[in-house]
Design an enzyme around this catalytic site. Structure first.
Site, PDB file in Angstrom:
ATOM      1  N   ARG A   4       0.816  -1.226   0.000  1.00 48.69           N
ATOM      2  CA  ARG A   4       0.000   0.000   0.000  1.00 48.69           C
ATOM      3  C   ARG A   4       0.841   1.264   0.000  1.00 48.69           C
ATOM      4  O   ARG A   4       0.367   2.341  -0.327  1.00 48.69           O
ATOM      5  CB  ARG A   4      -0.914   0.032   1.230  1.00 48.69           C
ATOM      6  CG  ARG A   4      -1.894  -1.110   1.323  1.00 48.69           C
ATOM      7  CD  ARG A   4      -2.560  -1.153   2.681  1.00 48.69           C
ATOM      8  NE  ARG A   4      -1.527  -1.343   3.721  1.00 48.69           N
ATOM      9  CZ  ARG A   4      -1.672  -0.996   4.991  1.00 48.69           C
ATOM     10  NH1 ARG A   4      -2.768  -0.417   5.411  1.00 48.69           N
ATOM     11  NH2 ARG A   4      -0.707  -1.222   5.850  1.00 48.69           N
ATOM     12  N   GLU A  36       7.233   7.782  11.410  1.00 48.55           N
ATOM     13  CA  GLU A  36       7.148   8.968  12.260  1.00 48.55           C
ATOM     14  C   GLU A  36       8.324   9.859  11.894  1.00 48.55           C
ATOM     15  O   GLU A  36       9.476   9.488  12.089  1.00 48.55           O
ATOM     16  CB  GLU A  36       7.227   8.549  13.728  1.00 48.55           C
ATOM     17  CG  GLU A  36       7.088   9.694  14.697  1.00 48.55           C
ATOM     18  CD  GLU A  36       7.118   9.208  16.139  1.00 48.55           C
ATOM     19  OE1 GLU A  36       8.235   9.096  16.699  1.00 48.55           O
ATOM     20  OE2 GLU A  36       6.039   8.928  16.685  1.00 48.55           O
ATOM     21  N   ASP A  74       8.778  26.641   9.383  1.00 47.14           N
ATOM     22  CA  ASP A  74       9.062  25.568   8.430  1.00 47.14           C
ATOM     23  C   ASP A  74       9.310  26.197   7.068  1.00 47.14           C
ATOM     24  O   ASP A  74       8.591  27.109   6.658  1.00 47.14           O
ATOM     25  CB  ASP A  74       7.886  24.596   8.307  1.00 47.14           C
ATOM     26  CG  ASP A  74       7.799  23.608   9.460  1.00 47.14           C
ATOM     27  OD1 ASP A  74       8.652  23.641  10.354  1.00 47.14           O
ATOM     28  OD2 ASP A  74       6.866  22.791   9.447  1.00 47.14           O
ATOM     29  N   ASN A  75      10.343  25.704   6.363  1.00 44.45           N
ATOM     30  CA  ASN A  75      10.683  26.206   5.036  1.00 44.45           C
ATOM     31  C   ASN A  75      10.689  25.054   4.042  1.00 44.45           C
ATOM     32  O   ASN A  75      10.974  23.914   4.412  1.00 44.45           O
ATOM     33  CB  ASN A  75      12.056  26.875   5.056  1.00 44.45           C
ATOM     34  CG  ASN A  75      12.100  28.058   5.985  1.00 44.45           C
ATOM     35  OD1 ASN A  75      11.175  28.847   6.041  1.00 44.45           O
ATOM     36  ND2 ASN A  75      13.172  28.183   6.741  1.00 44.45           N
ATOM     37  N   HIS A  77      24.860  29.208   4.426  1.00 47.40           N
ATOM     38  CA  HIS A  77      24.145  30.282   5.108  1.00 47.40           C
ATOM     39  C   HIS A  77      24.117  30.074   6.625  1.00 47.40           C
ATOM     40  O   HIS A  77      24.098  28.950   7.104  1.00 47.40           O
ATOM     41  CB  HIS A  77      22.693  30.343   4.628  1.00 47.40           C
ATOM     42  CG  HIS A  77      22.565  30.513   3.155  1.00 47.40           C
ATOM     43  ND1 HIS A  77      21.549  29.944   2.436  1.00 47.40           N
ATOM     44  CD2 HIS A  77      23.314  31.190   2.252  1.00 47.40           C
ATOM     45  CE1 HIS A  77      21.667  30.259   1.163  1.00 47.40           C
ATOM     46  NE2 HIS A  77      22.748  31.009   1.019  1.00 47.40           N
ATOM     47  N   LYS A 125      18.583  23.993  12.668  1.00 42.76           N
ATOM     48  CA  LYS A 125      17.751  23.494  11.572  1.00 42.76           C
ATOM     49  C   LYS A 125      17.667  21.980  11.610  1.00 42.76           C
ATOM     50  O   LYS A 125      18.673  21.297  11.799  1.00 42.76           O
ATOM     51  CB  LYS A 125      18.350  23.900  10.217  1.00 42.76           C
ATOM     52  CG  LYS A 125      18.420  25.400   9.997  1.00 42.76           C
ATOM     53  CD  LYS A 125      19.103  25.724   8.676  1.00 42.76           C
ATOM     54  CE  LYS A 125      19.197  27.215   8.460  1.00 42.76           C
ATOM     55  NZ  LYS A 125      19.925  27.539   7.220  1.00 42.76           N
ATOM     56  N   HIS A 154      25.166  26.314   6.805  1.00 42.96           N
ATOM     57  CA  HIS A 154      24.466  25.204   6.166  1.00 42.96           C
ATOM     58  C   HIS A 154      24.342  25.435   4.669  1.00 42.96           C
ATOM     59  O   HIS A 154      24.135  26.554   4.220  1.00 42.96           O
ATOM     60  CB  HIS A 154      23.065  25.065   6.791  1.00 42.96           C
ATOM     61  CG  HIS A 154      22.201  24.101   6.067  1.00 42.96           C
ATOM     62  ND1 HIS A 154      21.127  24.514   5.303  1.00 42.96           N
ATOM     63  CD2 HIS A 154      22.267  22.760   5.955  1.00 42.96           C
ATOM     64  CE1 HIS A 154      20.561  23.441   4.763  1.00 42.96           C
ATOM     65  NE2 HIS A 154      21.233  22.373   5.146  1.00 42.96           N
ATOM     66  N   TYR A 168      12.694  22.104   5.935  1.00 40.82           N
ATOM     67  CA  TYR A 168      13.387  22.158   7.218  1.00 40.82           C
ATOM     68  C   TYR A 168      12.657  23.044   8.208  1.00 40.82           C
ATOM     69  O   TYR A 168      11.961  23.979   7.852  1.00 40.82           O
ATOM     70  CB  TYR A 168      14.842  22.599   7.064  1.00 40.82           C
ATOM     71  CG  TYR A 168      15.081  23.940   6.412  1.00 40.82           C
ATOM     72  CD1 TYR A 168      15.387  25.066   7.170  1.00 40.82           C
ATOM     73  CD2 TYR A 168      15.043  24.075   5.027  1.00 40.82           C
ATOM     74  CE1 TYR A 168      15.646  26.292   6.573  1.00 40.82           C
ATOM     75  CE2 TYR A 168      15.297  25.294   4.416  1.00 40.82           C
ATOM     76  CZ  TYR A 168      15.596  26.396   5.197  1.00 40.82           C
ATOM     77  OH  TYR A 168      15.851  27.608   4.602  1.00 40.82           O
ATOM     78  N   GLU A 212      21.542  37.767   8.531  1.00 36.88           N
ATOM     79  CA  GLU A 212      21.943  36.706   7.605  1.00 36.88           C
ATOM     80  C   GLU A 212      23.377  36.908   7.133  1.00 36.88           C
ATOM     81  O   GLU A 212      23.793  38.013   6.797  1.00 36.88           O
ATOM     82  CB  GLU A 212      21.013  36.683   6.400  1.00 36.88           C
ATOM     83  CG  GLU A 212      21.309  35.550   5.454  1.00 36.88           C
ATOM     84  CD  GLU A 212      20.358  35.505   4.281  1.00 36.88           C
ATOM     85  OE1 GLU A 212      20.222  34.421   3.718  1.00 36.88           O
ATOM     86  OE2 GLU A 212      19.783  36.550   3.919  1.00 36.88           O
ATOM     87  N   LYS A 254      23.669  36.025  -4.754  1.00 38.78           N
ATOM     88  CA  LYS A 254      24.052  36.147  -3.339  1.00 38.78           C
ATOM     89  C   LYS A 254      25.089  35.085  -2.972  1.00 38.78           C
ATOM     90  O   LYS A 254      26.115  35.396  -2.358  1.00 38.78           O
ATOM     91  CB  LYS A 254      22.808  36.005  -2.451  1.00 38.78           C
ATOM     92  CG  LYS A 254      23.108  36.017  -0.957  1.00 38.78           C
ATOM     93  CD  LYS A 254      21.858  35.938  -0.118  1.00 38.78           C
ATOM     94  CE  LYS A 254      21.410  34.508   0.025  1.00 38.78           C
ATOM     95  NZ  LYS A 254      20.307  34.334   0.973  1.00 38.78           N
ATOM     96  N   ASP A 255      24.845  33.827  -3.353  1.00 39.40           N
ATOM     97  CA  ASP A 255      25.763  32.750  -2.989  1.00 39.40           C
ATOM     98  C   ASP A 255      27.080  32.830  -3.760  1.00 39.40           C
ATOM     99  O   ASP A 255      28.126  32.435  -3.248  1.00 39.40           O
ATOM    100  CB  ASP A 255      25.098  31.398  -3.182  1.00 39.40           C
ATOM    101  CG  ASP A 255      24.017  31.142  -2.151  1.00 39.40           C
ATOM    102  OD1 ASP A 255      24.004  31.825  -1.108  1.00 39.40           O
ATOM    103  OD2 ASP A 255      23.170  30.255  -2.375  1.00 39.40           O
TER     104      ASP A 255
END
Length: 182
Positions: free
Chosen positions: A23, A28, A48-49, A62, A72, A119, A132, A143, A168-169
């Site tokens: 099925r 969890e 939550d993102n 970041h 996170k 991260h 996350y 930031e 940005k990165d």
């Protein structure tokens, strides 16, 4: 749920016990009491993102400075990513070291990255969805980041045909120039 201690202090892999049959499956994905027992402190997740990215997209590295630092709990719910945590705690014996873990929809692993770590991740599959929980709200003024290919940290990123970065990165500072997390 199985917990795997990584080589990095305070960073844990949570691997759920999956119950599957013809099925589908059930597992969890989060248990607050169990989670706090493993990491040894109280945690309050506030946000939550969810991101979706194509193969080769690299997001990171970041972090946010105190008092807005974020812990996170990350996972990949579609596809596969290589996820990285870099210790930026100036007082830590593992300062400047990194740990990398493959997270995927298939292995259903989650990685706990506490406050004081930068991260990032790179997408290995054609498409990946990454979700996350964070222990603090996004605060743009706090930031910060580190350039993904910093030679001091020397992350062994998996090879992909083309790395795709945001402006940005692409323009983050070297590790030697970052604002330190104490």
């Amino acid at each position: 749920m199985q917990v795997i201690q990584t080589v990095m202090p305070d960073v844990f892999i949570f691997e759920p016990k999956v119950f599957g049959d013809d099925r589908g499956f059930f597992f969890e994905s989060f248990n607050h009491k169990f989670f706090e027992e493993v990491i040894g402190k109280n945690v309050n997740f506030v946000q939550d993102n969810h991101s979706k990215s194509s193969k080769g997209v690299l997001r990171g590295l970041h972090y946010q400075l105190e008092p807005y630092a974020q812990g996170k709990l990350v996972r990949c719910i579609a596809g596969e990513v290589f996820d990285v945590a870099v210790d930026i705690r100036a007082s830590s014996p593992s300062y400047g070291q990194w740990v990398g873990v493959n997270l995927s929809a298939d292995n259903k692993r989650q990685l706990w990255i506490p406050e004081g770590f930068a991260h990032g991740f790179i997408v290995l599959s054609e498409v990946a969805e990454f979700v996350y929980k964070t222990t603090n709200y996004y605060h743009p003024e706090s930031e910060c980041g580190i350039i993904w290919d910093d030679k001091t940290i020397n992350i062994n990123w998996p090879e992909v045909d083309k790395i795709v970065l945001s402006d940005k990165d692409r323009n983050q500072p070297a590790f030697s120039c970052i604002k330190k997390y104490l």
